[in-house]
Write an enzyme that holds these catalytic residues in place. Structure first.
Site, PDB file in Angstrom:
ATOM      1  N   ALA A 249       0.710  -1.266  -0.049  1.00 18.48           N
ATOM      2  CA  ALA A 249      -0.070   0.033   0.050  1.00 18.48           C
ATOM      3  C   ALA A 249       0.742   1.104  -0.044  1.00 18.48           C
ATOM      4  CB  ALA A 249      -1.068   0.001   1.167  1.00 18.48           C
ATOM      5  N   ALA A 250       2.165   1.074  -0.044  1.00 20.30           N
ATOM      6  CA  ALA A 250       2.883   2.494  -0.201  1.00 20.30           C
ATOM      7  C   ALA A 250       2.634   3.161  -1.279  1.00 20.30           C
ATOM      8  CB  ALA A 250       4.359   2.049  -0.227  1.00 20.30           C
ATOM      9  N   GLY A 251       2.214   2.653  -2.457  1.00 16.58           N
ATOM     10  CA  GLY A 251       1.807   3.194  -3.856  1.00 16.58           C
ATOM     11  C   GLY A 251       0.440   3.644  -3.480  1.00 16.58           C
ATOM     12  N   ASP A 252      -0.382   3.001  -2.973  1.00 19.91           N
ATOM     13  CA  ASP A 252      -1.833   3.667  -2.664  1.00 19.91           C
ATOM     14  C   ASP A 252      -1.581   4.849  -1.689  1.00 19.91           C
ATOM     15  OD1 ASP A 252      -2.743   1.530  -4.190  1.00 19.91           O
ATOM     16  OD2 ASP A 252      -2.775   0.220  -2.295  1.00 19.91           O
TER      17      ASP A 252
HETATM   18  O1  RIB Z   1      -1.643  -1.828  -3.227  1.00 22.83           O
HETATM   19  C1  RIB Z   1      -1.864  -2.728  -2.271  1.00 22.83           C
HETATM   20  C2  RIB Z   1      -3.235  -3.526  -2.426  1.00 22.83           C
HETATM   21  O2  RIB Z   1      -3.166  -4.462  -3.674  1.00 22.83           O
HETATM   22  C3  RIB Z   1      -3.720  -4.531  -1.340  1.00 22.83           C
HETATM   23  O3  RIB Z   1      -4.164  -4.050  -0.261  1.00 22.83           O
HETATM   24  C4  RIB Z   1      -4.536  -5.560  -2.067  1.00 22.83           C
HETATM   25  O4  RIB Z   1      -5.509  -5.856  -1.642  1.00 22.83           O
HETATM   26  C5  RIB Z   1      -4.328  -5.322  -3.405  1.00 22.83           C
HETATM   27  O5  RIB Z   1      -5.447  -4.709  -3.861  1.00 22.83           O
END
Ligand code: RIB
Length: 306
Positions: A249-252
């Site tokens: 989730a670093a990219g998110d």
């Molecule tokens: O970017 C990380 C996410 O990728 C995770 O939380 C997983 O669910 C996938 O969607």
């Protein structure tokens, strides 16, 4: 606008992440004994929604879960983070999406997603939620939900005057028309190469992708930071050096912080600094949504550094 908080609409996936720590990743056909197991709320869409909300945006989420315990838990988590989840629908035909994740001793991950209800989202569902776009400044989507739904979201966003951001992850080939539906494209280097159809240095890839329509192309480069090509001008951002516990989730975190910053209409260098810092902070903690920083944590992290 909701008071002083600019509105961001996020369309995307909600997954329950099933995570096992491993010392190293298995070879094909090999069975490994892993370490601890944990479940975390995740999904690229929900992660980006939570990231933007924790940093101060008024966030409305569009997505779909199954009619099951994971789905209810994910929606409740969004609400706890003050994300408007009233347009996250529930499918009785498919289960909530799950992601099976292994994280190694260096914090790197392997992720396999079973999309479940995320894959049932369609353009009609988005078109019937057009009220979600009223007053929105920024719209963000990724590619863990079907492309026709994503493109319906981009059309509705532009009709409402919002800036449309596509985080093209996971990578897939996209037509020129699909890319041209977005104002800002955010990808990592391998996603950029996949979209461009060839390997090249980040600036060349960004210029090539920008010719297909987006006015800004942002390429995240891991330890090498990030590069943004905005209206033909290159902005570079060095990475923050942090101990990496789990890069999930670093990219998110990066995309959510960028969306929040663009909605606040800060300058591109400031937006890139905040996005990079959010991504760095997310690497220091385990799990997807539990790792996403809030505004105070981000400010404290950035204060001595910029
Ligand atoms: O970017 C990380 C996410 O990728 C995770 O939380 C997983 O669910 C996938 O969607």
């Amino acid at each position: 606008m909701n008071g002083e908080r600019p509105t961001v609409v996020v369309l995307g996936s909600l997954n329950m992440d099933l995570v096992v720590r491993v010392e190293r990743f298995p070879e094909p056909g090999e069975t490994l004994l892993g370490g601890g197991f944990a479940t975390f709320p995740g999904g690229k869409g929900a992660n980006q929604a939570v990231a933007a909300a924790r940093l101060g945006a008024n966030v409305r989420m569009l997505g779909r879960v199954g009619d099951d315990a994971y789905g209810r838990e994910l929606v409740a988590g969004l609400r706890r983070d003050d994300v408007d989840a009233s347009r996250v629908s529930s499918s009785s035909a498919a289960p909530t999406g799950v992601a099976v994740i292994t994280v190694d001793a260096h914090g790197e991950n392997h992720i396999v997603v079973a999309a479940g209800a995320n894959a049932t989202l369609d353009a009609r569902a988005i078109e019937s939620a057009s009220a979600a776009f009223e007053g929105a400044r920024v719209f963000v989507a990724q590619l863990e939900t079907p492309l026709d739904a994503v493109l319906a979201g981009a059309r509705a966003a532009r009709a409402a005057g919002a800036v449309a951001i596509l985080n093209a992850a996971p990578a897939q080939e996209l037509s020129a028309d699909a890319l041209a539906a977005f104002d800002v494209l955010v990808v990592n280097q391998s996603e950029a190469a996949r979209l461009a159809g060839r390997r090249a240095d980040p600036e060349t890839l960004a210029r090539e992708l920008a010719r297909r329509g987006p006015r800004a192309v942002v390429i995240t480069l891991g330890a090498a930071g990030a590069l943004a090509l905005v209206d033909g001008r290159v902005e570079r951002r060095a990475a923050f050096d942090v101990p990496v516990r789990d890069a999930t989730a670093a990219g998110d975190a990066f995309v959510g912080a960028l969306a929040c910053s663009l909605a606040e209409r800060v300058s591109w260098p400031t937006a890139l600094a905040r996005a990079s810092a959010a991504g760095a902070l997310a690497c220091t903690r385990a799990g997807a949504q539990p790792s996403l920083p809030n505004a105070v944590e981000l400010r404290d992290f950035l204060t001595p550094r910029v």
